[in-house]
Design a protein around this motif. Structure first.
Motif, mmCIF file in Angstrom:
data_model
loop_
_atom_site.group_PDB
_atom_site.id
_atom_site.type_symbol
_atom_site.label_atom_id
_atom_site.label_comp_id
_atom_site.label_asym_id
_atom_site.label_seq_id
_atom_site.Cartn_x
_atom_site.Cartn_y
_atom_site.Cartn_z
ATOM 1 N N UNK A 101 54.444 0.025 13.815
ATOM 2 C CA UNK A 101 55.502 1.021 13.670
ATOM 3 C C UNK A 101 56.296 1.087 14.969
ATOM 4 N N UNK A 102 57.611 1.204 14.834
ATOM 5 C CA UNK A 102 58.482 1.279 16.003
ATOM 6 C C UNK A 102 58.135 2.510 16.831
ATOM 7 N N UNK A 103 58.047 2.333 18.137
ATOM 8 C CA UNK A 103 57.801 3.498 18.992
ATOM 9 C C UNK A 103 58.998 4.453 18.929
ATOM 10 N N UNK A 104 58.787 5.714 19.240
ATOM 11 C CA UNK A 104 59.916 6.645 19.252
ATOM 12 C C UNK A 104 60.934 6.237 20.324
ATOM 13 N N UNK A 105 62.182 6.657 20.130
ATOM 14 C CA UNK A 105 63.243 6.292 21.070
ATOM 15 C C UNK A 105 62.947 6.751 22.492
ATOM 16 N N UNK A 106 62.189 7.816 22.637
ATOM 17 C CA UNK A 106 61.883 8.323 23.974
ATOM 18 C C UNK A 106 60.562 7.761 24.523
ATOM 19 N N UNK B 11 58.081 -4.272 24.966
ATOM 20 C CA UNK B 11 57.065 -5.114 24.345
ATOM 21 C C UNK B 11 57.213 -5.104 22.827
ATOM 22 N N UNK B 12 57.455 -3.941 22.226
ATOM 23 C CA UNK B 12 57.619 -3.846 20.778
ATOM 24 C C UNK B 12 58.793 -4.707 20.317
ATOM 25 N N UNK B 13 59.917 -4.626 21.036
ATOM 26 C CA UNK B 13 61.102 -5.398 20.671
ATOM 27 C C UNK B 13 60.785 -6.888 20.636
#
Length: 97
Positions: free
Chosen positions: A4-9, A17-19
């Motif tokens: 799941x994508x991390x929150x914007x903050x 790393x997620x990107x």
């Protein structure tokens, strides 16, 4: 299955790393070949607690977006090879009265 994508903050290193790993599905070695940054430098950008200068981080972000868009640049010619749907937006910041 992608995480799941991390929150914007979320902290910068988590988003970074997620990107790379989840959204682009690139290894550090692949991103290294596309950006010219070493695998150890990429690991530093993705590690918590690393003190990275804001200008250095900006250069890294620009290299990553160029890699993601397939941009080739040689001071005379600019080529973009985009093989997925994108939306380009320009949002100028206006001061409110």
């Amino acid at each position: 299955m992608p995480t799941i994508m991390p929150p914007e903050d979320a902290p910068e290193h988590e988003l970074c790393k997620w990107w790379r790993a989840e959204l682009m599905e690139w290894t550090r070695e692949q991103l290294s070949g596309l950006t010219g940054y070493s695998v150890s430098s990429i690991r530093d950008f993705e590690s918590p607690g690393k003190d990275i200068d804001a200008v250095v981080r900006k250069r890294y972000r620009l290299a990553c977006i160029a890699a993601a868009l397939g941009i080739q640049f040689d001071w005379v010619d600019l080529t973009m090879n985009i093989d997925f749907p994108i939306t380009l937006s320009m949002r100028p910041e206006y001061k409110r009265k």
